[in-house]
Scaffold this motif. Structure first.
Motif, PDB file in Angstrom:
ATOM      1  N   MET B 144       0.827  -1.201   0.000  1.00 32.71           N
ATOM      2  CA  MET B 144       0.000   0.000   0.000  1.00 32.71           C
ATOM      3  C   MET B 144       0.861   1.251   0.000  1.00 32.71           C
ATOM      4  O   MET B 144       0.584   2.221  -0.705  1.00 32.71           O
ATOM      5  CB  MET B 144      -0.918   0.010   1.233  1.00 32.71           C
ATOM      6  CG  MET B 144      -1.924  -1.122   1.286  1.00 32.71           C
ATOM      7  SD  MET B 144      -3.092  -1.108  -0.068  1.00 32.71           S
ATOM      8  CE  MET B 144      -4.228   0.163   0.514  1.00 32.71           C
ATOM      9  N   GLN B 163      -4.072  11.290   3.978  1.00 30.32           N
ATOM     10  CA  GLN B 163      -5.320  10.541   4.077  1.00 30.32           C
ATOM     11  C   GLN B 163      -5.933  10.286   2.699  1.00 30.32           C
ATOM     12  O   GLN B 163      -6.384   9.187   2.404  1.00 30.32           O
ATOM     13  CB  GLN B 163      -6.300  11.338   4.930  1.00 30.32           C
ATOM     14  CG  GLN B 163      -7.434  10.495   5.431  1.00 30.32           C
ATOM     15  CD  GLN B 163      -8.222  11.222   6.503  1.00 30.32           C
ATOM     16  OE1 GLN B 163      -8.608  12.373   6.318  1.00 30.32           O
ATOM     17  NE2 GLN B 163      -8.462  10.547   7.610  1.00 30.32           N
ATOM     18  N   GLN B 166      -4.166   7.587   0.945  1.00 30.19           N
ATOM     19  CA  GLN B 166      -4.567   6.262   1.414  1.00 30.19           C
ATOM     20  C   GLN B 166      -5.854   5.823   0.753  1.00 30.19           C
ATOM     21  O   GLN B 166      -6.011   4.683   0.341  1.00 30.19           O
ATOM     22  CB  GLN B 166      -4.738   6.277   2.928  1.00 30.19           C
ATOM     23  CG  GLN B 166      -3.430   6.292   3.678  1.00 30.19           C
ATOM     24  CD  GLN B 166      -3.632   6.066   5.167  1.00 30.19           C
ATOM     25  OE1 GLN B 166      -4.756   5.995   5.645  1.00 30.19           O
ATOM     26  NE2 GLN B 166      -2.531   5.944   5.893  1.00 30.19           N
ATOM     27  N   ARG B 167      -6.771   6.753   0.667  1.00 29.81           N
ATOM     28  CA  ARG B 167      -8.050   6.388   0.053  1.00 29.81           C
ATOM     29  C   ARG B 167      -7.892   6.022  -1.399  1.00 29.81           C
ATOM     30  O   ARG B 167      -8.513   5.100  -1.901  1.00 29.81           O
ATOM     31  CB  ARG B 167      -9.026   7.550   0.177  1.00 29.81           C
ATOM     32  CG  ARG B 167      -9.446   7.752   1.600  1.00 29.81           C
ATOM     33  CD  ARG B 167     -10.410   8.885   1.708  1.00 29.81           C
ATOM     34  NE  ARG B 167     -10.568   9.242   3.113  1.00 29.81           N
ATOM     35  CZ  ARG B 167     -11.283  10.263   3.543  1.00 29.81           C
ATOM     36  NH1 ARG B 167     -11.898  11.024   2.664  1.00 29.81           N
ATOM     37  NH2 ARG B 167     -11.384  10.506   4.822  1.00 29.81           N
ATOM     38  N   ILE B 168      -7.055   6.782  -2.057  1.00 27.83           N
ATOM     39  CA  ILE B 168      -6.819   6.467  -3.461  1.00 27.83           C
ATOM     40  C   ILE B 168      -6.192   5.081  -3.589  1.00 27.83           C
ATOM     41  O   ILE B 168      -6.582   4.277  -4.433  1.00 27.83           O
ATOM     42  CB  ILE B 168      -5.907   7.538  -4.112  1.00 27.83           C
ATOM     43  CG1 ILE B 168      -6.678   8.861  -4.176  1.00 27.83           C
ATOM     44  CG2 ILE B 168      -5.461   7.113  -5.493  1.00 27.83           C
ATOM     45  CD1 ILE B 168      -5.877  10.017  -4.733  1.00 27.83           C
ATOM     46  N   CYS B 170      -6.417   2.562  -1.503  1.00 26.16           N
ATOM     47  CA  CYS B 170      -7.434   1.548  -1.205  1.00 26.16           C
ATOM     48  C   CYS B 170      -8.360   1.351  -2.396  1.00 26.16           C
ATOM     49  O   CYS B 170      -8.701   0.227  -2.769  1.00 26.16           O
ATOM     50  CB  CYS B 170      -8.274   1.963   0.007  1.00 26.16           C
ATOM     51  SG  CYS B 170      -7.413   1.872   1.577  1.00 26.16           S
ATOM     52  N   SER B 171      -8.760   2.449  -2.980  1.00 28.33           N
ATOM     53  CA  SER B 171      -9.672   2.367  -4.120  1.00 28.33           C
ATOM     54  C   SER B 171      -9.027   1.616  -5.267  1.00 28.33           C
ATOM     55  O   SER B 171      -9.619   0.714  -5.857  1.00 28.33           O
ATOM     56  CB  SER B 171     -10.040   3.765  -4.605  1.00 28.33           C
ATOM     57  OG  SER B 171     -10.722   4.445  -3.602  1.00 28.33           O
ATOM     58  N   ALA B 173      -6.270  -0.393  -5.423  1.00 25.94           N
ATOM     59  CA  ALA B 173      -5.975  -1.808  -5.184  1.00 25.94           C
ATOM     60  C   ALA B 173      -7.266  -2.591  -5.021  1.00 25.94           C
ATOM     61  O   ALA B 173      -7.399  -3.711  -5.509  1.00 25.94           O
ATOM     62  CB  ALA B 173      -5.095  -1.953  -3.948  1.00 25.94           C
ATOM     63  N   GLY B 174      -8.216  -1.999  -4.334  1.00 25.75           N
ATOM     64  CA  GLY B 174      -9.495  -2.683  -4.137  1.00 25.75           C
ATOM     65  C   GLY B 174     -10.222  -2.900  -5.445  1.00 25.75           C
ATOM     66  O   GLY B 174     -10.686  -4.007  -5.717  1.00 25.75           O
ATOM     67  N   LEU B 207     -10.590   8.977 -10.221  1.00 32.39           N
ATOM     68  CA  LEU B 207      -9.589   9.137  -9.161  1.00 32.39           C
ATOM     69  C   LEU B 207      -8.864  10.472  -9.295  1.00 32.39           C
ATOM     70  O   LEU B 207      -8.597  11.149  -8.303  1.00 32.39           O
ATOM     71  CB  LEU B 207      -8.570   7.991  -9.207  1.00 32.39           C
ATOM     72  CG  LEU B 207      -9.033   6.648  -8.663  1.00 32.39           C
ATOM     73  CD1 LEU B 207      -7.887   5.654  -8.656  1.00 32.39           C
ATOM     74  CD2 LEU B 207      -9.590   6.796  -7.255  1.00 32.39           C
ATOM     75  N   PHE B 210     -11.034  13.051  -8.022  1.00 30.92           N
ATOM     76  CA  PHE B 210     -11.061  12.980  -6.561  1.00 30.92           C
ATOM     77  C   PHE B 210      -9.806  13.615  -5.961  1.00 30.92           C
ATOM     78  O   PHE B 210      -9.873  14.349  -4.983  1.00 30.92           O
ATOM     79  CB  PHE B 210     -11.166  11.535  -6.111  1.00 30.92           C
ATOM     80  CG  PHE B 210     -11.026  11.357  -4.628  1.00 30.92           C
ATOM     81  CD1 PHE B 210     -12.024  11.774  -3.770  1.00 30.92           C
ATOM     82  CD2 PHE B 210      -9.890  10.767  -4.091  1.00 30.92           C
ATOM     83  CE1 PHE B 210     -11.891  11.617  -2.398  1.00 30.92           C
ATOM     84  CE2 PHE B 210      -9.753  10.615  -2.718  1.00 30.92           C
ATOM     85  CZ  PHE B 210     -10.758  11.044  -1.869  1.00 30.92           C
TER      86      PHE B 210
END
Lengths: 220, 220
Positions: B144, B163, B166-168, B170-171, B173-174, B207, B210
């Motif tokens: 990550m 932060q 991190q969200r990016i 997570c998005s 990779a998720g 993204l 965002f």
DNA sequence: GACGAATTCGACAATATTGTCAAGTCTTTT
DNA sequence: AAAAGACTTGACAATATTGTCGAATTCGTC
């Protein structure tokens, strides 16, 4: 000898049937907890029956095999999730709203229910294997179909073709569960719903745009 | 008595060390296959050593416990994946290009390597549990971090805060792993890369948008 | 060529897990 | 209230799995 299926017609439950249902539920509840803690594979029956405070024999009486139990659990999780999706989408007609609602349904469903998310995720992980638990696949397919139907229904005159619907469904379900799982490892905050809001919005817009795209050139 | 760490300096490998490495690799290779087929939990040592055609004792000599083996495997998968990401991103400077490259890295890495995807996914699934295999978490965190660094590096003057990064991550990779896993169940086509292209593009755009958003209101 | 270190091996005892079954308890029916 | 049916139980034999250990083998060195 043969287990009596619990009476689903509501009223005429005999005491036997109630007892049957109670034990069955105890086992399922315990199994959910154990599975969510240690995964589905490699769980010993005893770990479940002991947690359920139920005789070992009862397990075999009710389910006969681990696969049947896992099947029942995954089935009910998917049922609940599907029900939630239907509900959230009920009054939505715009494609964008439906997509939003679907994501919200997942978030709301899993919110404060990490255990159930783990079950859902473990189930999905099982599906990647060569020999997953018997009967686990169909509930997930059903789940995908529901997403496709709900999205397709709202796509309206866009007339999104089947293949595109599938991709949207994969993206949506994949994104939300993927995000959720990672967000848990690398904790970003504690309010997942609020946290996801802006990125969710962008994501939905991207799906809408994708839906509107001319039927993609996949005749490579 | 203590296992001799294989010589990493390349040249001065004694025959013993080579043999050591060979056996170790045989075990790892066999374990990868077994894990990808049946999952990580609930695998008996014998299933691995037999497949590796290696004595049971050798396993304990080399790894001592299942956890160490799993650790080694997950570590190497992540290493390979990270290496691939770095490579694909090497010459990209624009945020959008980097995001694209990251997705492409995953697709290329997993393409024709379903087995490795399963390992990656099973590893992730393990992380959702209360007691995952020892030492499995850190490689994923490292992974990550790499995504965050690569994205952060290209965000440039946008100065995306931690932060958000991190969200990016997570998005991203998720999304990719989620999509991949679902696409496998509900087979949409056989060329995943081509297939994902349009939706990937939309996703990347979302993204980027965002990332550009004003620092989100998460002071609820 | 012999000594010690490194590596491999598989038998072994200890432990865990499985699925069955005869016997027990509770409930309904006659 | 007795018989039949439904459900539950834990002990049991069979099997599987674990981690260890001494012996065997291979290798480097003197």
């Amino acid at each position: 000898m043969e287990p009596n299926r619990a009476d689903t017609s509501g009223m005429t439950q005999t005491r036997h049937q109630r007892r049957y249902g109670r034990t069955r539920q105890r086992i399922i509840k315990a199994a959910r907890a154990v599975f969510a803690e240690r995964g589905m594979s490699g769980i010993a029956i005893d770990q479940i029956t002991e947690r359920a405070d139920v005789g070992r024999g009862s397990f075999y009486y009710h389910f006969g095999s681990i696969d049947k139990l896992v099947q029942a659990i995954v089935d009910s999780i998917i049922d609940e999730l599907v029900e939630r999706m239907e509900r959230e989408c009920a009054d939505k007609t715009e494609l964008q709203d439906v997509l939003e609602a679907l994501i919200v349904a997942h978030i709301r469903y899993f919110d404060d229910r990490w255990q159930d998310f783990v079950l859902y995720y473990q189930g999905r992980a099982e599906l990647t294997l060569a020999m997953p638990f018997e009967g686990i696949e169909s509930p997930f397919l059903r789940y995908m179909k529901v997403i496709e139907r709900l999205v397709g229904g709202a796509a309206g005159e866009l007339a999104v073709d089947e293949q595109k619907l599938q991709r949207i469904a994969c993206s949506l379900a994949g994104f939300i569960s993927g995000y959720y799982s990672f967000a848990r490892i690398a904790p970003v905050g504690d309010n997942l719903e609020a946290e996801l809001l802006p990125i969710r919005a962008s994501f939905v817009r991207s799906l809408v745009r994708f839906a509107g795209t001319e039927s993609s050139a996949n005749k490579k």
